[in-house]
Design a protein around this motif. Structure first.
Motif, PDB file in Angstrom:
ATOM      1  N   HIS A 167       7.309  -2.602   9.441  1.00 58.80           N
ATOM      2  CA  HIS A 167       6.009  -3.158   9.068  1.00 58.80           C
ATOM      3  C   HIS A 167       4.849  -2.278   9.504  1.00 58.80           C
ATOM      4  O   HIS A 167       3.827  -2.208   8.834  1.00 58.80           O
ATOM      5  CB  HIS A 167       5.853  -4.564   9.638  1.00 58.80           C
ATOM      6  CG  HIS A 167       6.830  -5.518   9.051  1.00 58.80           C
ATOM      7  ND1 HIS A 167       7.948  -5.951   9.723  1.00 58.80           N
ATOM      8  CD2 HIS A 167       6.898  -6.096   7.833  1.00 58.80           C
ATOM      9  CE1 HIS A 167       8.649  -6.771   8.949  1.00 58.80           C
ATOM     10  NE2 HIS A 167       8.038  -6.879   7.801  1.00 58.80           N
ATOM     11  N   ALA A 171       2.043  -0.761   7.182  1.00 59.21           N
ATOM     12  CA  ALA A 171       0.604  -0.881   7.438  1.00 59.21           C
ATOM     13  C   ALA A 171      -0.076   0.483   7.245  1.00 59.21           C
ATOM     14  O   ALA A 171      -1.101   0.590   6.567  1.00 59.21           O
ATOM     15  CB  ALA A 171       0.356  -1.414   8.848  1.00 59.21           C
ATOM     16  N   ASN A 174      -0.018   1.525   3.448  1.00 55.56           N
ATOM     17  CA  ASN A 174      -0.983   0.762   2.664  1.00 55.56           C
ATOM     18  C   ASN A 174      -2.407   1.176   2.995  1.00 55.56           C
ATOM     19  O   ASN A 174      -3.270   1.214   2.124  1.00 55.56           O
ATOM     20  CB  ASN A 174      -0.782  -0.742   2.895  1.00 55.56           C
ATOM     21  CG  ASN A 174       0.289  -1.314   1.988  1.00 55.56           C
ATOM     22  OD1 ASN A 174       0.068  -1.500   0.801  1.00 55.56           O
ATOM     23  ND2 ASN A 174       1.475  -1.567   2.539  1.00 55.56           N
ATOM     24  N   PHE A 175      -2.651   1.469   4.260  1.00 56.62           N
ATOM     25  CA  PHE A 175      -3.986   1.916   4.642  1.00 56.62           C
ATOM     26  C   PHE A 175      -4.311   3.265   3.990  1.00 56.62           C
ATOM     27  O   PHE A 175      -5.402   3.472   3.453  1.00 56.62           O
ATOM     28  CB  PHE A 175      -4.082   2.014   6.168  1.00 56.62           C
ATOM     29  CG  PHE A 175      -5.490   2.000   6.659  1.00 56.62           C
ATOM     30  CD1 PHE A 175      -6.087   0.812   7.055  1.00 56.62           C
ATOM     31  CD2 PHE A 175      -6.255   3.150   6.708  1.00 56.62           C
ATOM     32  CE1 PHE A 175      -7.399   0.783   7.485  1.00 56.62           C
ATOM     33  CE2 PHE A 175      -7.562   3.146   7.129  1.00 56.62           C
ATOM     34  CZ  PHE A 175      -8.136   1.953   7.524  1.00 56.62           C
ATOM     35  N   ALA A 178      -5.081   2.642   0.444  1.00 51.82           N
ATOM     36  CA  ALA A 178      -6.421   2.062   0.290  1.00 51.82           C
ATOM     37  C   ALA A 178      -7.497   3.145   0.409  1.00 51.82           C
ATOM     38  O   ALA A 178      -8.563   3.031  -0.191  1.00 51.82           O
ATOM     39  CB  ALA A 178      -6.653   0.963   1.334  1.00 51.82           C
TER      40      ALA A 178
ATOM     41  N   HIS B 167      -4.422  -3.028  -1.009  1.00 51.24           N
ATOM     42  CA  HIS B 167      -3.660  -2.247  -0.034  1.00 51.24           C
ATOM     43  C   HIS B 167      -4.175  -2.416   1.389  1.00 51.24           C
ATOM     44  O   HIS B 167      -3.413  -2.387   2.334  1.00 51.24           O
ATOM     45  CB  HIS B 167      -3.674  -0.767  -0.426  1.00 51.24           C
ATOM     46  CG  HIS B 167      -2.956  -0.522  -1.708  1.00 51.24           C
ATOM     47  ND1 HIS B 167      -3.600  -0.286  -2.893  1.00 51.24           N
ATOM     48  CD2 HIS B 167      -1.629  -0.532  -2.006  1.00 51.24           C
ATOM     49  CE1 HIS B 167      -2.712  -0.135  -3.857  1.00 51.24           C
ATOM     50  NE2 HIS B 167      -1.524  -0.270  -3.355  1.00 51.24           N
ATOM     51  N   ARG B 168      -5.460  -2.586   1.515  1.00 54.15           N
ATOM     52  CA  ARG B 168      -5.993  -2.746   2.869  1.00 54.15           C
ATOM     53  C   ARG B 168      -5.545  -4.083   3.464  1.00 54.15           C
ATOM     54  O   ARG B 168      -5.202  -4.162   4.640  1.00 54.15           O
ATOM     55  CB  ARG B 168      -7.514  -2.646   2.837  1.00 54.15           C
ATOM     56  CG  ARG B 168      -8.080  -2.475   4.205  1.00 54.15           C
ATOM     57  CD  ARG B 168      -9.002  -1.303   4.309  1.00 54.15           C
ATOM     58  NE  ARG B 168      -9.636  -1.286   5.616  1.00 54.15           N
ATOM     59  CZ  ARG B 168     -10.511  -0.394   6.012  1.00 54.15           C
ATOM     60  NH1 ARG B 168     -10.846   0.583   5.214  1.00 54.15           N
ATOM     61  NH2 ARG B 168     -11.038  -0.440   7.217  1.00 54.15           N
ATOM     62  N   TYR B 170      -2.782  -5.533   2.636  1.00 55.67           N
ATOM     63  CA  TYR B 170      -1.364  -5.313   2.941  1.00 55.67           C
ATOM     64  C   TYR B 170      -1.197  -4.563   4.258  1.00 55.67           C
ATOM     65  O   TYR B 170      -0.279  -4.830   5.032  1.00 55.67           O
ATOM     66  CB  TYR B 170      -0.666  -4.572   1.795  1.00 55.67           C
ATOM     67  CG  TYR B 170      -0.065  -5.522   0.787  1.00 55.67           C
ATOM     68  CD1 TYR B 170       1.161  -6.136   1.037  1.00 55.67           C
ATOM     69  CD2 TYR B 170      -0.736  -5.837  -0.390  1.00 55.67           C
ATOM     70  CE1 TYR B 170       1.705  -7.034   0.126  1.00 55.67           C
ATOM     71  CE2 TYR B 170      -0.199  -6.733  -1.305  1.00 55.67           C
ATOM     72  CZ  TYR B 170       1.020  -7.337  -1.047  1.00 55.67           C
ATOM     73  OH  TYR B 170       1.560  -8.229  -1.925  1.00 55.67           O
ATOM     74  N   ALA B 171      -2.108  -3.629   4.514  1.00 56.37           N
ATOM     75  CA  ALA B 171      -2.070  -2.921   5.802  1.00 56.37           C
ATOM     76  C   ALA B 171      -2.252  -3.918   6.949  1.00 56.37           C
ATOM     77  O   ALA B 171      -1.502  -3.920   7.923  1.00 56.37           O
ATOM     78  CB  ALA B 171      -3.140  -1.833   5.852  1.00 56.37           C
ATOM     79  N   ASN B 174       0.877  -6.310   7.235  1.00 52.75           N
ATOM     80  CA  ASN B 174       2.033  -5.623   7.817  1.00 52.75           C
ATOM     81  C   ASN B 174       1.816  -5.339   9.296  1.00 52.75           C
ATOM     82  O   ASN B 174       2.743  -5.421  10.095  1.00 52.75           O
ATOM     83  CB  ASN B 174       2.320  -4.318   7.058  1.00 52.75           C
ATOM     84  CG  ASN B 174       3.184  -4.551   5.835  1.00 52.75           C
ATOM     85  OD1 ASN B 174       4.390  -4.770   5.962  1.00 52.75           O
ATOM     86  ND2 ASN B 174       2.574  -4.546   4.658  1.00 52.75           N
ATOM     87  N   PHE B 175       0.584  -5.021   9.654  1.00 50.22           N
ATOM     88  CA  PHE B 175       0.292  -4.780  11.064  1.00 50.22           C
ATOM     89  C   PHE B 175       0.473  -6.071  11.871  1.00 50.22           C
ATOM     90  O   PHE B 175       1.058  -6.074  12.953  1.00 50.22           O
ATOM     91  CB  PHE B 175      -1.131  -4.247  11.219  1.00 50.22           C
ATOM     92  CG  PHE B 175      -1.346  -3.545  12.516  1.00 50.22           C
ATOM     93  CD1 PHE B 175      -1.204  -2.174  12.618  1.00 50.22           C
ATOM     94  CD2 PHE B 175      -1.659  -4.255  13.671  1.00 50.22           C
ATOM     95  CE1 PHE B 175      -1.380  -1.517  13.831  1.00 50.22           C
ATOM     96  CE2 PHE B 175      -1.829  -3.613  14.881  1.00 50.22           C
ATOM     97  CZ  PHE B 175      -1.697  -2.249  14.967  1.00 50.22           C
ATOM     98  N   PRO B 186       4.978 -10.296   4.517  1.00 49.09           N
ATOM     99  CA  PRO B 186       3.588 -10.013   4.133  1.00 49.09           C
ATOM    100  C   PRO B 186       3.276 -10.364   2.684  1.00 49.09           C
ATOM    101  O   PRO B 186       2.217 -10.938   2.396  1.00 49.09           O
ATOM    102  CB  PRO B 186       3.468  -8.506   4.378  1.00 49.09           C
ATOM    103  CG  PRO B 186       4.424  -8.231   5.485  1.00 49.09           C
ATOM    104  CD  PRO B 186       5.585  -9.167   5.252  1.00 49.09           C
TER     105      PRO B 186
END
Lengths: 305, 305, 305, 305
Positions: A167, A171, A174-175, A178, B167-168, B170-171, B174-175, B186
């Motif tokens: 995960h 993260a 995905n960051f 983004a 995506h942010r 999702y980041a 996931n975090f 998530p």
């Protein structure tokens, strides 16, 4: 090189390591790694003269994990050249291997290619719109060619386990996405990345695979000389995350560690060293591997300085 | 309440807003929101006395987005009580709505339930092992009950668009999961969250839905009085992300904004106010909505202070 | 206001507080504060109706410390008007009272006037090229005028003790100076600041001094109505450092705490409340003072929400 | 070493540098440095064979500034041994030379001895309760002994100018003091530190002074071999602040830069190189000095890797 002295050093160190009463903690974040018996130690040295010396469990395969970041970086630089540096920096991060803080402050440009975020970008660069299988074939092919050993393989179970528990890497990916610094869907790049990390090889195989970084005649000629130096420079400044300065201070050698307990260190012009012991220290680097590398560097008077 | 004076204030403000030459920038991160025509403005006030006053485009439905965080928080507190506060804090964050930095420094406990990370935890709490549809039915049901209006709906296209570009978020999710502060996968929690955010209603409907926060006799009795106060306190200190202090300074009212351009503000004991204009300011809050709320608070001498 | 009920609440709370078995920790960073006996508690309420009710040690003078930041801000706004906001922000900081991190990230503009860095800027604004004595005369004069009591004084020994141990404040002031946001030499502004913080008064005197913030007819008219609201808004969002959200959540009242154990809280339109107990909680706010304020707000149904 | 080839490289590089149309920006934060004419360039190499080769303005004295941190570190390690590492770390900081953020997050332990905070701790260690004059005599004595040249001096005017404008260093020193990591009053340690930084010498003198770091027979024997390696390791990983990785990547040599435009680089076993040009690049390192060092390393095939 005095190989007799070197073999003696390897034997002495291995004996001392095997008598250790603190083997560190095996990585526990995925079941596949957590169940590795901790009390294992192996070391191997491939010399510029073409010799191979080993001690301990030098033929036991282990999960290469972040050690593969060096090979991936060499491939990505081969593909993209200096344009890669628009996507990832070259500075030590001062942060943990999986930190996301720097990524936010610096708008999605990872500090260097050896922290997780940077390595994900590197794999994304290699992926380059191809099916993951093709990119993985290139990565595995490079490692096999470097080692001259086609028996090196990818452990799918480890990759899948990583994917199920990754995960924090999701993260990061995905960051990055983004911020516009990931070209593929996170699951695609990460699928490739987790399989790359799941490459398994022994200390002997890893030491052989590292020979192209020695920069000496007769070594596998996979990367041009100036780039070899730069890869070594990055390994020295960034190869152990926020423990990089400490490792450089103690051993004076460029090296890259992995959470599977492996470390690849280069003695420029002289040797490629692989050490493995699955128990980790507080920085997430092999505890006995780090200690052994320091002892070996001292015993052989190896240091770039 | 002097409703004539209030109606006149609403009309004056609406005329002034409609003459504005800077309507701000419509949210552009998802196509579904990006194509909303910016030059729209509507306002509605539901009074403790049971009256409804409006001006401008008060019946145009818009995407509620983060305004739904208030309703979700009320539901989650109803389900989990104060145990919710083990998973999310109650302090202003001093950071942007989608920042992940604080999350790393504080080990996965979001600062408050109104930044994205905190709102994701709140939705995760509501989800509670159920199929997302059931959780969404509860959330939509709560908003409808609060507004006394079953025509309020979820815009699936907005939710799907958000999912494809989130995506942010999702980041963040996931975090949170990596830190052990997300109970579902998530994609499951975020699927629910994006649908919650995609609730659409008009300023009139939103003003009605906010009445349960006024804390006056005769208002919908969905939450006990002490909790109403606490929800209002959180709205005042945290409702506008890193622009919360500024909003409190200027209007003196608890409020929650959304990236769809809506703002719900509460005048404790007196009124629930909804304003909508889709163009945003630099903080990601409705530009004209913020200005209108400040003018209205001044015109009516409304402030909690 | 039902003063009988209020007096009873004060008495009940005082009795309960005096029976506490955990009085918190007295501030230990300067000897002058460290030697205050911890088991003391006093409370005072000045009502909009002109009454004064007290319980416990309401006439024991204590070091006002950061509570003075409210008075200094009122003075600085009187001198500089909204130009002050070019030097200091209006947002909760999300950080500890003495943090320097935010200052570096935001180039020397403190987040708000109630964290130390912001309060130093406020005092620097008041100093305005004058000898510190004149600025201090203005600050002390304002507090005396607000309280209608010329016996309020500055404890020089506390100021000197603070100066000798105030390295963290010196770090802040020098950093501000390096960023061009301090107009005087750090030792000059800090000398003034430490003396301002060393104002001593009793809970009774502080409750009286706070009356100008109630915003009701008949109260001392030191600041215009809109500014009173804004001061209250800042107290609510920023008055307890990184415990501000928590305090707002629990009591619903604007307030400012000091490390000497005092808290000034305002019930807009109704009352000014001062509570004092020198033992502190983890946020550096009076432990029993905070508890008492919450009990009083609940008992009297006081909340701005 | 092929000194003819080396001399030719120095001449070619110097000619090229002197034809540069961008000399960078001279440090402007203190008047004494700001008025140095920017279009100056000098370079000097002291070889392990005992030869000295120069080109350009190799005999113009310049302000050594942060280059002195290497000598101070050698002295402090001589005095305190490994106990020094309890007060300062050995990791790259990933932050600017004068950042205070890391200091707060890590409770007053600077990341490494080459960022300002760390260097202040090192000087504080050398000061060791003595009058500043004695500590400065030891520091200057060490540099003179290393260079074999008693004409090297301290420029008092630069030190005083630095003291008058050094608010950011005062912030760092006061913060260290507040954390218990400064043994003397900030003004005492900083007075010493500013005088240390104000040492002036020419490129020729600096190249000679650096010979003890080459680690070859016949060089001044001021520090034991293992410590020489460690000093070099720290220079490579931390010598250029947040530009350290970049410098290592480009030149592959341990080096330390100063804001006066000087850089000392070591070619282990072979040479000590000093280059000077007062104009700086964005990292605060000599612009032409950095370029020249990269060209020289490439021309001579010098790299530790």
């Amino acid at each position: 090189m005095d190989t007799a002295r070197l073999q003696q050093a390897l034997d002495t160190i291995t004996t001392r390591m095997q008598a250790s009463d603190d083997w560190g903690q095996v990585a526990s974040y995925i079941p596949e790694l957590a169940r590795i018996p901790p009390r294992q130690f192996g070391i191997a040295v491939a010399t510029a003269g073409g010799e191979m010396l080993t001690a301990g469990a030098a033929d036991t395969p282990f999960s290469a994990q972040s050690v593969t970041k060096v090979f991936a970086l060499a491939i990505a630089l081969g593909r993209a050249g200096d344009q890669l540096w628009a996507r990832v920096g070259r500075e030590p991060s001062g942060s943990a291997f999986n930190s996301i803080v720097q990524l936010e402050y610096e708008q999605g440009i990872p500090r260097n290619p050896f922290i997780n975020a940077g390595a994900i970008v590197v794999t994304d660069e290699i992926l380059s719109g191809r099916p993951p299988k093709e990119a993985l074939a290139e990565i595995l092919g490079f490692v096999r060619a470097a080692a001259g050993d086609d028996s090196i393989y990818i452990n799918d179970k480890v990759a899948l386990s990583e994917n199920a528990h990754g995960h924090r890497n999701y993260a990061l990916a995905n960051f990055l996405r983004a911020c516009g610094n990931l070209r593929h869907a996170p699951e695609l790049t990460l699928g490739t990345y987790f399989h790359q990390c799941a490459i398994e090889l022994s200390a002997r195989q890893l030491a052989r695979a590292g020979r192209f970084l020695i920069g000496a005649p007769g070594m596998p000629n996979l990367v041009a000389r100036p780039r070899i130096r730069r890869l070594n420079a990055l390994m020295l400044t960034c190869g152990h995350y926020d423990g990089s300065g400490e490792f450089a201070f103690r051993t004076g050698l460029p090296a890259k560690s992995g959470v599977g307990g492996g470390i690849l260190a280069i003695v420029p012009g002289r040797a490629s060293v692989a050490v493995w012991s699955p128990g980790l220290n507080a920085y997430g680097n092999s505890k006995l591997g780090t200690e052994a590398m320091e002892l070996l560097a001292r015993a052989m008077d190896w240091s770039v300085f």
